[in-house]
Design an enzyme around this catalytic site. Structure first.
Site, PDB file in Angstrom:
ATOM      1  N   GLN A   1      33.567  70.909 -16.044  1.00 39.44           N
ATOM      2  CA  GLN A   1      32.258  70.257 -15.906  1.00 39.44           C
ATOM      3  C   GLN A   1      31.253  71.215 -15.286  1.00 39.44           C
ATOM      4  OE1 GLN A   1      31.820  67.373 -12.724  1.00 39.44           O
ATOM      5  NE2 GLN A   1      30.684  66.000 -14.053  1.00 39.44           N
ATOM      6  N   GLY A   2      30.216  71.564 -16.024  1.00 38.17           N
ATOM      7  CA  GLY A   2      29.164  72.462 -15.521  1.00 38.17           C
ATOM      8  C   GLY A   2      27.891  71.698 -15.242  1.00 38.17           C
TER       9      GLY A   2
ATOM     10  N   SER B   1      26.836  71.059 -11.527  1.00 35.73           N
ATOM     11  CA  SER B   1      26.239  71.553 -10.276  1.00 35.73           C
ATOM     12  C   SER B   1      25.746  72.986 -10.408  1.00 35.73           C
ATOM     13  CB  SER B   1      27.264  71.503  -9.153  1.00 35.73           C
ATOM     14  OG  SER B   1      27.741  70.196  -8.981  1.00 35.73           O
TER      15      SER B   1
ATOM     16  N   SER C   1      35.305  73.058 -11.410  1.00 36.31           N
ATOM     17  CA  SER C   1      36.767  72.912 -11.303  1.00 36.31           C
ATOM     18  C   SER C   1      37.431  73.303 -12.611  1.00 36.31           C
ATOM     19  CB  SER C   1      37.139  71.465 -10.978  1.00 36.31           C
ATOM     20  OG  SER C   1      36.532  71.069  -9.772  1.00 36.31           O
TER      21      SER C   1
ATOM     22  N   GLU D   1      33.296  59.169 -14.375  1.00 33.69           N
ATOM     23  CA  GLU D   1      33.903  59.970 -13.304  1.00 33.69           C
ATOM     24  C   GLU D   1      34.062  59.132 -12.033  1.00 33.69           C
ATOM     25  OE1 GLU D   1      31.766  63.576 -12.431  1.00 33.69           O
ATOM     26  OE2 GLU D   1      33.435  64.407 -11.271  1.00 33.69           O
TER      27      GLU D   1
HETATM   28  C1  LIG Z   1      36.467  69.854  -4.785  1.00 32.62           C
HETATM   29  C2  LIG Z   1      35.156  69.863  -5.526  1.00 32.62           C
HETATM   30  C3  LIG Z   1      35.162  69.952  -6.909  1.00 32.62           C
HETATM   31  C4  LIG Z   1      33.952  69.977  -7.594  1.00 32.62           C
HETATM   32  N1  LIG Z   1      34.010  70.117  -8.957  1.00 32.62           N
HETATM   33  C5  LIG Z   1      32.846  70.183  -9.653  1.00 32.62           C
HETATM   34  C6  LIG Z   1      32.870  70.410 -11.053  1.00 32.62           C
HETATM   35  O1  LIG Z   1      33.936  70.547 -11.671  1.00 32.62           O
HETATM   36  N2  LIG Z   1      31.699  70.518 -11.707  1.00 32.62           N
HETATM   37  C7  LIG Z   1      30.499  70.372 -11.078  1.00 32.62           C
HETATM   38  O2  LIG Z   1      29.473  70.429 -11.740  1.00 32.62           O
HETATM   39  N3  LIG Z   1      30.434  70.179  -9.727  1.00 32.62           N
HETATM   40  C8  LIG Z   1      31.583  70.087  -9.015  1.00 32.62           C
HETATM   41  N4  LIG Z   1      31.546  69.897  -7.647  1.00 32.62           N
HETATM   42  C9  LIG Z   1      30.235  69.907  -6.977  1.00 32.62           C
HETATM   43  C10 LIG Z   1      29.804  68.572  -6.388  1.00 32.62           C
HETATM   44  O3  LIG Z   1      29.466  67.670  -7.391  1.00 32.62           O
HETATM   45  C11 LIG Z   1      28.601  68.897  -5.466  1.00 32.62           C
HETATM   46  O4  LIG Z   1      29.108  69.681  -4.393  1.00 32.62           O
HETATM   47  C12 LIG Z   1      27.956  67.655  -4.906  1.00 32.62           C
HETATM   48  O5  LIG Z   1      27.276  66.982  -5.926  1.00 32.62           O
HETATM   49  C13 LIG Z   1      26.993  67.960  -3.743  1.00 32.62           C
HETATM   50  O6  LIG Z   1      26.060  68.915  -4.110  1.00 32.62           O
HETATM   51  P1  LIG Z   1      25.792  70.210  -3.187  1.00 32.62           P
HETATM   52  O7  LIG Z   1      27.116  70.815  -2.870  1.00 32.62           O
HETATM   53  O8  LIG Z   1      24.765  71.064  -3.883  1.00 32.62           O
HETATM   54  O9  LIG Z   1      25.190  69.656  -1.826  1.00 32.62           O
HETATM   55  P2  LIG Z   1      23.662  69.310  -1.512  1.00 32.62           P
HETATM   56  O10 LIG Z   1      23.076  68.586  -2.686  1.00 32.62           O
HETATM   57  O11 LIG Z   1      22.979  70.553  -1.049  1.00 32.62           O
HETATM   58  O12 LIG Z   1      23.797  68.278  -0.340  1.00 32.62           O
HETATM   59  C14 LIG Z   1      23.976  68.692   1.023  1.00 32.62           C
HETATM   60  C15 LIG Z   1      23.996  67.439   1.891  1.00 32.62           C
HETATM   61  O13 LIG Z   1      22.730  66.733   1.806  1.00 32.62           O
HETATM   62  C16 LIG Z   1      22.940  65.398   1.419  1.00 32.62           C
HETATM   63  N5  LIG Z   1      21.862  64.935   0.535  1.00 32.62           N
HETATM   64  C17 LIG Z   1      21.299  65.652  -0.469  1.00 32.62           C
HETATM   65  N6  LIG Z   1      20.348  64.895  -1.076  1.00 32.62           N
HETATM   66  C18 LIG Z   1      20.330  63.686  -0.449  1.00 32.62           C
HETATM   67  C19 LIG Z   1      19.574  62.497  -0.615  1.00 32.62           C
HETATM   68  N7  LIG Z   1      18.650  62.367  -1.552  1.00 32.62           N
HETATM   69  N8  LIG Z   1      19.825  61.455   0.218  1.00 32.62           N
HETATM   70  C20 LIG Z   1      20.766  61.547   1.191  1.00 32.62           C
HETATM   71  N9  LIG Z   1      21.504  62.665   1.405  1.00 32.62           N
HETATM   72  C21 LIG Z   1      21.303  63.708   0.596  1.00 32.62           C
HETATM   73  C22 LIG Z   1      24.246  65.410   0.637  1.00 32.62           C
HETATM   74  O14 LIG Z   1      24.841  64.145   0.604  1.00 32.62           O
HETATM   75  C23 LIG Z   1      25.047  66.422   1.443  1.00 32.62           C
HETATM   76  O15 LIG Z   1      25.640  65.831   2.564  1.00 32.62           O
HETATM   77  C24 LIG Z   1      32.722  69.883  -6.911  1.00 32.62           C
HETATM   78  C25 LIG Z   1      32.696  69.787  -5.514  1.00 32.62           C
HETATM   79  C26 LIG Z   1      33.902  69.782  -4.825  1.00 32.62           C
HETATM   80  C27 LIG Z   1      33.854  69.689  -3.334  1.00 32.62           C
END
Ligand SMILES: Cc1cc2nc3c(=O)[nH]c(=O)nc-3n(C[C@H](O)[C@H](O)[C@H](O)COP(=O)(O)OP(=O)(O)OC[C@H]3O[C@@H](n4cnc5c(N)ncnc54)[C@H](O)[C@@H]3O)c2cc1C
Length: 389
Positions: A128-129, A131, A163, A246
């Site tokens: 899944q691409g 993020s 992932s 998902e």
């Molecule tokens: C084990 C694992 C597997 C993953 N696998 C995939 C994958 O296969 N493909 C893929 O595309 N992604 C994947 N992800 C990514 C995951 O979907 C993102 O990490 C997640 O959506 C959070 O985005 P971010 O890391 O950019 O954090 P940010 O968006 O930068 O968020 C940082 C913090 O701010 C908070 N925040 C941000 N905006 C708001 C808001 N509007 N209101 C309240 N709080 C807010 C968040 O909740 C978080 O606590 C994976 C992540 C993990 C940990």
């Protein structure tokens, strides 16, 4: 929601249980967590075995190559495979549990014929691409661009936390196809072949020490326009279908696995004397109630989606999946915190399976959308509260 099993469903359970009983002893041992090519081969072989026995894509519609099974049969399958200790879906997670269902719901006949059978037969792995470095929670701000050039898109940008990227054949990729449109309207959902020239995968090491996910760099990657699923610039809506699967159903099997883990933990506590601690016993009891309630929520989500499909709706799981995802990911962390208390200093040993699970449980309140984002969805879509921004 009627949870009484019909004679046919009881029979399905009996046949499945017998098949698992005969099949599982012949499986080779699971490969190490970090040997991804070996894991891919193992997960695909298991998927192939399910396919050949008629258990692949049980919950997929029959016209998408699935078995068109009832929601109850799907849930029986999850319960029985977990109870028997069958292999987890593993590297097939994205293909089977959300990319495949999205293509089944949104793809053309040709797209379904091309991509769905190899997922069911365990021949092609998807990742899944979605993020990006600046577009995780705020997915609509993604910047990876796809520029139309004749019959192709030329894609440039980068993805993160992908992932299984190391072993994937395809990626469900979100790209910006109209940079001038409002952020939610200029996005498209594209199937990217991971072996296309210009795709670079750089594994990332997690807290638990494995390379489960990776950064993916896309440098002028050329993809046929026929790989776009859904209309151009309508990818936001298509991605909501993906995320509904998902969050709504993909983690269902893990709830049953957590219940088994909890039972094992209680046995360990009895054996090492920690069971005498009434506070710990209450914690384990509360977790038991929690996972039982979560399983009921899974049943409710699955049966709601099936009811919607029967009555003319799209059958895509609803926003209730966010309630499940929020509480499940927290309960999973609490389970492994309790495990650390049961095991005591032994739980500090990084080679212990419990320790690895505890470390990886921390990611569950982030992966597939953080808890804060699930709360926002619940507030807006279920409780009808005004949008924060
Ligand atoms: C084990 C694992 C597997 C993953 N696998 C995939 C994958 O296969 N493909 C893929 O595309 N992604 C994947 N992800 C990514 C995951 O979907 C993102 O990490 C997640 O959506 C959070 O985005 P971010 O890391 O950019 O954090 P940010 O968006 O930068 O968020 C940082 C913090 O701010 C908070 N925040 C941000 N905006 C708001 C808001 N509007 N209101 C309240 N709080 C807010 C968040 O909740 C978080 O606590 C994976 C992540 C993990 C940990």
């Amino acid at each position: 929601m009627d949870l009484t099993l019909t004679g046919e469903e009881e029979d399905f359970r009996r046949r499945l249980r017998a098949w698992l009983h005969d099949t599982l002893p012949g499986l080779p041992p699971e490969p190490p967590a970090d040997d991804w090519p070996a894991r891919r081969a193992y997960d695909c072989a298991w998927q192939r075995a399910l396919h050949d026995a008629g258990y692949a894509g049980l919950h997929w519609p029959a016209d998408a190559g699935g078995r068109g099974a009832t929601p109850t049969q799907h849930l029986i399958f999850i319960e029985e495979t977990e109870r028997a200790g069958a292999p987890y879906v593993g590297a097939n997670f994205v293909g089977l549990l959300h990319a495949g269902p999205t293509i089944a719901a949104e793809g053309t006949t040709a797209q379904r014929a091309r991509w769905l059978p190899p997922i069911l037969r365990g021949e092609e792995i998807w990742c899944q691409g979605f993020s990006e470095p600046d577009a995780g929670s705020d997915l609509a701000s993604l910047r990876t661009r796809a520029v139309r050039d004749g019959d192709s898109y030329v894609i440039t940008g980068s993805k993160i936390w992908t992932s299984h990227a190391e072993v994937a054949d395809w990626c469900e990729l979100l790209v910006r196809t109209d940079p001038a449109a409002p952020r939610h309207r200029g996005i498209s959902w594209i199937a990217l072949p991971m072996n296309a020239p210009g795709v670079t995968v750089r594994p990332l090491r997690t807290l638990a020490g494995t390379t489960e996910f990776a950064e993916v760099f896309l440098d002028e990657v050329r993809v046929p326009a026929t790989h776009r699923v859904g209309p151009e610039n309508d990818g936001w809506r298509v991605s909501m279908v993906t995320l509904s699967y998902e969050r709504g159903t993909a983690f269902a099997g893990e709830v049953v696995a957590c219940r088994r883990t909890l039972a094992r933990l209680a046995r360990t506590a009895r054996a090492n004397g920690r069971w005498d601690d009434a506070v710990l016993r209450r914690r384990l009891g509360r977790l038991h109630a929690e996972f039982t309630a979560l399983w009921r929520l899974v049943q409710w989500n699955v049966s709601e989606a099936a009811h919607a499909a029967r009555t003319g709706g799209d059958g895509v799981p609803g926003a209730g999946g966010s309630v499940f995802k929020l509480r499940y990911s927290q309960a999973r962390q609490e389970l492994y915190e309790a495990a650390a208390d049961v095991l005591g200093p032994e739980s500090l040993d990084a080679r212990q399976e419990w320790t690895a699970q505890r470390l990886s449980s921390l990611s569950y309140t982030i992966a597939a959308g953080t808890s804060q984002i699930q709360r926002n969805i619940i507030a807006e879509r279920i409780l009808g509260l005004p949008k924060g921004r």
